[in-house]
Every structure is written in structure tokens, then in C-alpha cells.
Design a protein around this motif. Structure first.
Motif, PDB file in Angstrom:
ATOM      1  N   LYS A 161       0.834  -1.209   0.000  1.00 14.23           N
ATOM      2  CA  LYS A 161       0.000   0.000   0.000  1.00 14.23           C
ATOM      3  C   LYS A 161       0.863   1.251   0.000  1.00 14.23           C
ATOM      4  O   LYS A 161       0.685   2.150  -0.828  1.00 14.23           O
ATOM      5  CB  LYS A 161      -0.934  -0.010   1.219  1.00 14.23           C
ATOM      6  N   LEU A 162       1.825   1.302   0.919  1.00 10.81           N
ATOM      7  CA  LEU A 162       2.676   2.488   1.018  1.00 10.81           C
ATOM      8  C   LEU A 162       3.586   2.636  -0.200  1.00 10.81           C
ATOM      9  O   LEU A 162       3.805   3.752  -0.685  1.00 10.81           O
ATOM     10  CB  LEU A 162       3.497   2.432   2.307  1.00 10.81           C
ATOM     11  N   THR A 163       4.097   1.531  -0.705  1.00  9.57           N
ATOM     12  CA  THR A 163       4.943   1.581  -1.897  1.00  9.57           C
ATOM     13  C   THR A 163       4.151   2.122  -3.088  1.00  9.57           C
ATOM     14  O   THR A 163       4.651   2.952  -3.854  1.00  9.57           O
ATOM     15  CB  THR A 163       5.522   0.182  -2.209  1.00  9.57           C
ATOM     16  N   ASN A 164       2.907   1.680  -3.232  1.00  9.44           N
ATOM     17  CA  ASN A 164       2.058   2.173  -4.329  1.00  9.44           C
ATOM     18  C   ASN A 164       1.772   3.659  -4.199  1.00  9.44           C
ATOM     19  O   ASN A 164       1.712   4.370  -5.201  1.00  9.44           O
ATOM     20  CB  ASN A 164       0.753   1.380  -4.391  1.00  9.44           C
ATOM     21  N   ILE A 165       1.603   4.134  -2.984  1.00  8.91           N
ATOM     22  CA  ILE A 165       1.361   5.561  -2.757  1.00  8.91           C
ATOM     23  C   ILE A 165       2.554   6.384  -3.247  1.00  8.91           C
ATOM     24  O   ILE A 165       2.391   7.482  -3.778  1.00  8.91           O
ATOM     25  CB  ILE A 165       1.062   5.835  -1.262  1.00  8.91           C
ATOM     26  N   PHE A 166       3.759   5.833  -3.115  1.00 11.44           N
ATOM     27  CA  PHE A 166       4.975   6.565  -3.467  1.00 11.44           C
ATOM     28  C   PHE A 166       5.461   6.309  -4.889  1.00 11.44           C
ATOM     29  O   PHE A 166       6.537   6.770  -5.263  1.00 11.44           O
ATOM     30  CB  PHE A 166       6.087   6.243  -2.454  1.00 11.44           C
ATOM     31  N   LEU A 167       4.674   5.622  -5.699  1.00 16.69           N
ATOM     32  CA  LEU A 167       5.095   5.345  -7.072  1.00 16.69           C
ATOM     33  C   LEU A 167       5.320   6.616  -7.889  1.00 16.69           C
ATOM     34  O   LEU A 167       6.196   6.664  -8.750  1.00 16.69           O
ATOM     35  CB  LEU A 167       4.077   4.450  -7.783  1.00 16.69           C
ATOM     36  N   GLU A 168       4.536   7.645  -7.645  1.00 13.15           N
ATOM     37  CA  GLU A 168       4.631   8.885  -8.419  1.00 13.15           C
ATOM     38  C   GLU A 168       5.689   9.847  -7.888  1.00 13.15           C
ATOM     39  O   GLU A 168       5.935  10.884  -8.491  1.00 13.15           O
ATOM     40  CB  GLU A 168       3.265   9.595  -8.438  1.00 13.15           C
TER      41      GLU A 168
END
Length: 110
Positions: free
Chosen positions: A13-20
Motif C-alpha cells: 500500500k505504502l509503496t504504491n502511494i509513493f510510485l509517483e
């Protein structure tokens, strides 16, 4: 859900939030993401235990005597640490969004 499943889900979840987020900032927060996922998983396990035991022990004969359990103390410490990490991660995200907005404003002025 197992502790490992909670860890994996939170990390994803956190990794996906920081993809951008730009790669250098993303690399900078990798450790914080791992720590947040770890604390989330630990607290999941503690919370399951606390549902059975409760957060305080009450003296059997003197009900006015109470003390928090060690699991409750640790749970609260973890919650506070998790909150600080999430606040820090959110600050990085907010800074990234402001930087993106500043980049766009260059085009708006022309």
C-alpha cells in the motif's frame, strides 16, 4: 490474516502511494516504509492478543488497583511510532505535490 500478510499488504500500500514520487525521494523513504509496515504488523498481532486479555489488569480482590499490561504499553508505543512515520511520509508526499505544482506554475505564467 497473519502477521506476514499484514506486513506485505501495508508495504504494498505504502509503496504504491509513493510510485509517483521522484526516485531519489522514494529511495530515501524505503526504510520508513519498511518500518511502518513492520509496526503495523506488530500492532496487528498485539491487538489480537489485547482483544483476549484487555489493556489493563485488575486486581482480583481490590478492583480499584489496576495496571496496564505490557502488551498494552508496547501497543501504544508502536502506535505513536507508526503515527510519526506516517506523518513523515505524508510530509514527503506533500513536498512532492508542492514541487509538482511549482513546476506547473512555470508554464501557467507564460
Amino acid at each position: 490474516m497473519t502477521k506476514n500478510e499484514v506486513f506485505t499488504k501495508e508495504k504494498e500500500k505504502l509503496t504504491n502511494i509513493f510510485l509517483e514520487v521522484e526516485p531519489s525521494k522514494r529511495k530515501l523513504v524505503e526504510g520508513l516504509i519498511d518500518d511502518a509496515a513492520f509496526l503495523k504488523a506488530e500492532n496487528y498481532q498485539l491487538k489480537c492478543l489485547l482483544q483476549d486479555t484487555g489493556m489493563i489488569q485488575i486486581h482480583p480482590s481490590q478492583r480499584h488497583l489496576q495496571k496496564p499490561t505490557e502488551a498494552a504499553r508496547q501497543y501504544l508505543k508502536n502506535v505513536n511510532s507508526y503515527a510519526v512515520i506516517i506523518k513523515t511520509l505524508n510530509g514527503v508526499l506533500a513536498k512532492n505535490i508542492m514541487d509538482d505544482d511549482n513546476d506547473l506554475s512555470e508554464f501557467e505564467d507564460e
